[in-house]
Design a protein around this motif. Structure first.
Motif, PDB file in Angstrom:
ATOM      1  N   ASP A 143      -6.857 -10.683  -1.281  1.00 58.45           N
ATOM      2  CA  ASP A 143      -5.538 -10.832  -0.566  1.00 58.45           C
ATOM      3  C   ASP A 143      -5.415 -11.556   0.452  1.00 58.45           C
ATOM      4  OD1 ASP A 143      -3.489  -8.760   1.765  1.00 58.45           O
ATOM      5  OD2 ASP A 143      -2.819  -9.903   0.184  1.00 58.45           O
ATOM      6  N   GLU A 177      -7.819  -5.614  -1.992  1.00 62.19           N
ATOM      7  CA  GLU A 177      -8.371  -5.633  -0.854  1.00 62.19           C
ATOM      8  C   GLU A 177      -9.824  -5.499  -0.833  1.00 62.19           C
ATOM      9  OE1 GLU A 177      -5.208  -4.244   2.273  1.00 62.19           O
ATOM     10  OE2 GLU A 177      -5.916  -2.595   1.138  1.00 62.19           O
ATOM     11  N   GLU A 178     -10.263  -4.752  -1.750  1.00 61.71           N
ATOM     12  CA  GLU A 178     -11.889  -4.443  -1.759  1.00 61.71           C
ATOM     13  C   GLU A 178     -12.530  -5.772  -2.152  1.00 61.71           C
ATOM     14  OE1 GLU A 178     -12.336  -1.337  -4.281  1.00 61.71           O
ATOM     15  OE2 GLU A 178     -11.130   0.187  -3.245  1.00 61.71           O
ATOM     16  N   ASP A 179     -11.582  -6.284  -3.139  1.00 62.60           N
ATOM     17  CA  ASP A 179     -12.283  -7.776  -3.759  1.00 62.60           C
ATOM     18  C   ASP A 179     -12.103  -8.706  -2.899  1.00 62.60           C
ATOM     19  OD1 ASP A 179     -12.888  -6.426  -6.087  1.00 62.60           O
ATOM     20  OD2 ASP A 179     -11.065  -7.362  -7.022  1.00 62.60           O
ATOM     21  N   GLY A 180     -11.382  -8.509  -1.557  1.00 63.41           N
ATOM     22  CA  GLY A 180     -11.173  -9.656  -0.711  1.00 63.41           C
ATOM     23  C   GLY A 180     -10.125 -10.827  -1.267  1.00 63.41           C
ATOM     24  N   ALA A 186      -5.260  -1.967  -3.527  1.00 61.94           N
ATOM     25  CA  ALA A 186      -6.323  -1.533  -2.697  1.00 61.94           C
ATOM     26  C   ALA A 186      -7.596  -2.348  -3.618  1.00 61.94           C
ATOM     27  CB  ALA A 186      -6.465  -0.033  -2.950  1.00 61.94           C
ATOM     28  N   GLU A 187      -7.448  -2.352  -4.758  1.00 64.68           N
ATOM     29  CA  GLU A 187      -8.620  -3.213  -5.503  1.00 64.68           C
ATOM     30  C   GLU A 187      -8.480  -4.533  -4.989  1.00 64.68           C
ATOM     31  OE1 GLU A 187      -8.334  -2.966  -9.691  1.00 64.68           O
ATOM     32  OE2 GLU A 187      -7.752  -0.540  -9.747  1.00 64.68           O
ATOM     33  N   ARG A 228       1.034  -1.380   0.038  1.00 66.44           N
ATOM     34  CA  ARG A 228      -0.040   0.107  -0.053  1.00 66.44           C
ATOM     35  C   ARG A 228       0.824   1.305   0.113  1.00 66.44           C
ATOM     36  NH1 ARG A 228      -0.030   1.832   5.120  1.00 66.44           N
ATOM     37  NH2 ARG A 228       0.269   0.419   6.988  1.00 66.44           N
TER      38      ARG A 228
END
Length: 112
Positions: A109, A104-107, A101-102, A92
């Motif tokens: 990671d 993490e948003e999608d889950g 960040a994308e 990050r």
């Protein structure tokens, strides 16, 4: 779930940190041999730790380091565009921040 790989293929992201991948130009048989050596060296290090053998532990650490250098995971970077080595940096806080960040948003990671 496997650890995500940066779009340029240079790093794996493990618990939010970048870790340099092996040089993709390595011959597959050579890569396999080096990975086998790396795993054997890691097992030797663990055995030395359990036995409390400092000399054997240091020898095993040197084997691990040599294998990682040969794989391209340490030492000079294997890419030639002048980009710096960002190993151990938080994704990050690097040029990969938007991509990460994308994820993490999608889950994607994973936990952690």
């Amino acid at each position: 779930m496997t650890d995500p790989v940066t779009p340029d293929g240079r790093y794996l992201v493990v618990r939010g940190r970048l870790w340099r991948r092996s040089d993709p130009r390595l011959d597959p048989a050579e890569r396999e041999r080096l990975v086998a050596e790396l795993m054997a060296a890691r097992r030797a290090k663990g055995a030395a730790l359990r036995a409390g053998d400092e000399e054997a532990r240091e020898a095993a650490r040197e084997r691990v380091d040599a294998a990682k250098h040969a794989l391209g995971e340490r030492g000079p970077v294997w890419w030639d565009d002048g980009a710096p080595d960002l190993t151990r940096h938080l994704a990050r806080t690097t040029p990969y921040a938007a991509w990460f960040a994308e994820l993490e948003e999608d889950g994607t990671d994973g936990p952690g």
